[in-house]
Design a protein around this motif. Structure first.
Motif, PDB file in Angstrom:
ATOM      1  N   VAL A  71      -7.266 118.507  30.369  1.00  0.00           N
ATOM      2  CA  VAL A  71      -6.420 119.641  30.711  1.00  0.00           C
ATOM      3  C   VAL A  71      -4.951 119.292  30.512  1.00  0.00           C
ATOM      4  CG1 VAL A  71      -5.762 121.274  32.510  1.00  0.00           C
ATOM      5  CG2 VAL A  71      -8.109 120.417  32.416  1.00  0.00           C
ATOM      6  N   TYR A  72      -4.281 120.138  29.763  1.00  0.00           N
ATOM      7  CA  TYR A  72      -2.826 120.060  29.664  1.00  0.00           C
ATOM      8  C   TYR A  72      -2.258 121.099  30.631  1.00  0.00           C
ATOM      9  CZ  TYR A  72      -3.084 117.027  25.608  1.00  0.00           C
ATOM     10  OH  TYR A  72      -3.328 115.968  24.770  1.00  0.00           O
ATOM     11  N   ALA A  73      -1.598 120.610  31.660  1.00  0.00           N
ATOM     12  CA  ALA A  73      -1.002 121.477  32.677  1.00  0.00           C
ATOM     13  C   ALA A  73       0.481 121.591  32.370  1.00  0.00           C
ATOM     14  CB  ALA A  73      -1.218 120.890  34.067  1.00  0.00           C
ATOM     15  N   SER A  74       0.920 122.787  32.060  1.00  0.00           N
ATOM     16  CA  SER A  74       2.310 122.943  31.619  1.00  0.00           C
ATOM     17  C   SER A  74       3.180 123.551  32.710  1.00  0.00           C
ATOM     18  CB  SER A  74       2.380 123.818  30.358  1.00  0.00           C
ATOM     19  OG  SER A  74       2.394 125.188  30.691  1.00  0.00           O
ATOM     20  N   ALA A  75       4.455 123.261  32.607  1.00  0.00           N
ATOM     21  CA  ALA A  75       5.464 123.825  33.497  1.00  0.00           C
ATOM     22  C   ALA A  75       6.813 123.704  32.813  1.00  0.00           C
ATOM     23  CB  ALA A  75       5.480 123.099  34.836  1.00  0.00           C
ATOM     24  N   ARG A  76       7.760 124.493  33.264  1.00  0.00           N
ATOM     25  CA  ARG A  76       9.113 124.387  32.703  1.00  0.00           C
ATOM     26  C   ARG A  76       9.815 123.132  33.187  1.00  0.00           C
ATOM     27  NH1 ARG A  76      11.726 130.015  34.375  1.00  0.00           N
ATOM     28  NH2 ARG A  76      10.597 129.440  36.276  1.00  0.00           N
ATOM     29  N   ASP A  77       9.646 122.817  34.464  1.00  0.00           N
ATOM     30  CA  ASP A  77      10.367 121.706  35.076  1.00  0.00           C
ATOM     31  C   ASP A  77       9.547 120.422  34.974  1.00  0.00           C
ATOM     32  OD1 ASP A  77      10.922 119.911  37.594  1.00  0.00           O
ATOM     33  OD2 ASP A  77      12.693 121.185  37.387  1.00  0.00           O
ATOM     34  N   PRO A  78      10.017 119.413  34.255  1.00  0.00           N
ATOM     35  CA  PRO A  78       9.248 118.178  34.072  1.00  0.00           C
ATOM     36  C   PRO A  78       8.903 117.471  35.371  1.00  0.00           C
ATOM     37  CG  PRO A  78      11.047 118.295  32.484  1.00  0.00           C
ATOM     38  CD  PRO A  78      11.268 119.406  33.459  1.00  0.00           C
ATOM     39  N   GLN A  79       9.837 117.427  36.318  1.00  0.00           N
ATOM     40  CA  GLN A  79       9.569 116.716  37.568  1.00  0.00           C
ATOM     41  C   GLN A  79       8.469 117.407  38.363  1.00  0.00           C
ATOM     42  OE1 GLN A  79      12.995 115.856  40.005  1.00  0.00           O
ATOM     43  NE2 GLN A  79      11.752 115.277  41.773  1.00  0.00           N
ATOM     44  N   ARG A  80       8.580 118.711  38.525  1.00  0.00           N
ATOM     45  CA  ARG A  80       7.562 119.441  39.284  1.00  0.00           C
ATOM     46  C   ARG A  80       6.215 119.387  38.573  1.00  0.00           C
ATOM     47  NH1 ARG A  80      10.865 124.938  41.062  1.00  0.00           N
ATOM     48  NH2 ARG A  80      12.373 123.901  42.438  1.00  0.00           N
ATOM     49  N   GLY A  81       6.246 119.466  37.253  1.00  0.00           N
ATOM     50  CA  GLY A  81       5.005 119.404  36.504  1.00  0.00           C
ATOM     51  C   GLY A  81       4.324 118.066  36.640  1.00  0.00           C
ATOM     52  N   ALA A  82       5.087 116.995  36.532  1.00  0.00           N
ATOM     53  CA  ALA A  82       4.520 115.648  36.643  1.00  0.00           C
ATOM     54  C   ALA A  82       3.970 115.413  38.049  1.00  0.00           C
ATOM     55  CB  ALA A  82       5.576 114.609  36.305  1.00  0.00           C
ATOM     56  N   GLU A  83       4.665 115.907  39.063  1.00  0.00           N
ATOM     57  CA  GLU A  83       4.182 115.750  40.440  1.00  0.00           C
ATOM     58  C   GLU A  83       2.881 116.504  40.655  1.00  0.00           C
ATOM     59  OE1 GLU A  83       7.429 117.130  42.754  1.00  0.00           O
ATOM     60  OE2 GLU A  83       8.597 115.259  42.569  1.00  0.00           O
ATOM     61  N   ALA A  84       2.763 117.680  40.072  1.00  0.00           N
ATOM     62  CA  ALA A  84       1.540 118.463  40.217  1.00  0.00           C
ATOM     63  C   ALA A  84       0.360 117.765  39.550  1.00  0.00           C
ATOM     64  CB  ALA A  84       1.730 119.854  39.621  1.00  0.00           C
ATOM     65  N   VAL A  85       0.580 117.271  38.342  1.00  0.00           N
ATOM     66  CA  VAL A  85      -0.482 116.594  37.592  1.00  0.00           C
ATOM     67  C   VAL A  85      -0.959 115.348  38.324  1.00  0.00           C
ATOM     68  CG1 VAL A  85      -0.908 115.240  35.505  1.00  0.00           C
ATOM     69  CG2 VAL A  85       0.111 117.516  35.332  1.00  0.00           C
ATOM     70  N   ALA A  86      -0.032 114.651  38.935  1.00  0.00           N
ATOM     71  CA  ALA A  86      -0.393 113.419  39.654  1.00  0.00           C
ATOM     72  C   ALA A  86      -1.350 113.689  40.801  1.00  0.00           C
ATOM     73  CB  ALA A  86       0.870 112.733  40.171  1.00  0.00           C
ATOM     74  N   GLY A  87      -1.364 114.902  41.301  1.00  0.00           N
ATOM     75  CA  GLY A  87      -2.221 115.225  42.434  1.00  0.00           C
ATOM     76  C   GLY A  87      -3.553 115.846  42.051  1.00  0.00           C
ATOM     77  N   ILE A  88      -3.863 115.910  40.744  1.00  0.00           N
ATOM     78  CA  ILE A  88      -5.115 116.515  40.286  1.00  0.00           C
ATOM     79  C   ILE A  88      -6.004 115.438  39.674  1.00  0.00           C
ATOM     80  CG2 ILE A  88      -6.167 118.270  38.831  1.00  0.00           C
ATOM     81  CD1 ILE A  88      -3.485 119.718  38.756  1.00  0.00           C
ATOM     82  N   PRO A  89      -7.184 115.196  40.214  1.00  0.00           N
ATOM     83  CA  PRO A  89      -8.087 114.186  39.643  1.00  0.00           C
ATOM     84  C   PRO A  89      -8.582 114.603  38.257  1.00  0.00           C
ATOM     85  CG  PRO A  89      -8.746 114.808  41.876  1.00  0.00           C
ATOM     86  CD  PRO A  89      -7.750 115.818  41.425  1.00  0.00           C
TER      87      PRO A  89
END
Length: 235
Positions: free
Chosen positions: A31-49
């Motif tokens: 899954v590629y999880a996209s977002a405009r904000d790199p920091q918020r996007g990276a934090e979200a991805v880190a919390g998804i197994p």
């Protein structure tokens, strides 16, 4: 779908989009999880197994869309989830710019992202596109007494979802080998607006409806508008 199937979810750093990314990862997708904000996007991805990767994507920025398409490469499922609500006025009182900004994300952004990823989707054995719409985009429901009593409020957002429903149908007609559908997720607890922030609806419940459409078999419907629980929603 195969164990190497790939999905992209726009606006996946929070709310329904994040839950869609989580459920697709549970199904074995990359899954590629996209977002405009790199920091918020990276934090979200880190919390998804699972195999979940962040890709920066602003659906209103052509350069960002092109870069994301190049980075992702191959794709089987596209979930156009990114959306905004700007202003809540009726059309007689709304600022024209509120409509422009809303349509830029909710309609033109979907067109830009979908067309950018079409070459990859065409290479897929089972391409699927799911557009996250809204029951408020149903013209039939908007004409009903309960909605009519709102006096046309939220016209920019609601009409943008009506337009999204239309292009969903037109994409389905243009892409006969695909399954292209729109989802009405219901009122969910998100930060879309104050009403949504106070809602009881679980975003994960809506996400499950989106994933069902993403996993449709080749005999599944296309060009449809469905509620989170599988019911057909009238145009």
């Amino acid at each position: 779908m195969t164990n190497t199937s790939t999905a992209l979810v726009t606006g996946a750093n929070k709310g329904i989009g994040k839950q869609i990314a989580r459920l697709l990862a549970e199904e074995g997708f990359r899954v590629y999880a996209s977002a405009r904000d790199p920091q918020r996007g990276a934090e979200a991805v880190a919390g998804i197994p699972g195999d979940v990767r962040f890709v920066q994507l602003d659906v209103t920025d052509p350069a960002s869309v092109a870069a994301a398409a190049k980075e992702v490469g191959e794709l089987d499922v596209l979930v156009n989830n990114a959306g905004i609500l700007v202003g809540g006025a009726n059309p007689a009182e709304a600022a024209v710019d509120d409509f422009r900004r809303t349509y830029e994300t909710n309609v033109f952004g979907v067109l830009a992202v979908t067309n950018a990823f079409l070459p990859a989707l065409r290479r897929s054995a089972c391409p699927r596109i799911v557009n996250i719409s809204s029951g408020t985009g149903s013209m039939t429901q908007s004409a009903a007494e309960a909605f009519a009593a709102t006096g046309g409020s939220g016209a920019a957002y609601r009409s943008s979802k009506t337009a999204l429903n239309a292009i969903t149908l037109f994409y389905a007609q243009a892409l006969p080998g695909f399954r292209v559908n729109a989802l009405a997720p219901g009122l969910r607890r998100t930060d879309l607006n104050e009403r949504a922030q106070q809602a009881d609806g679980d975003p994960a419940e809506a996400a499950a409806g989106a994933v069902r459409l993403a996993l449709l078999g080749d005999d599944g419907p296309t060009g449809g508008f469905f509620s989170w629980d599988g019911r057909t929603v009238p145009w």
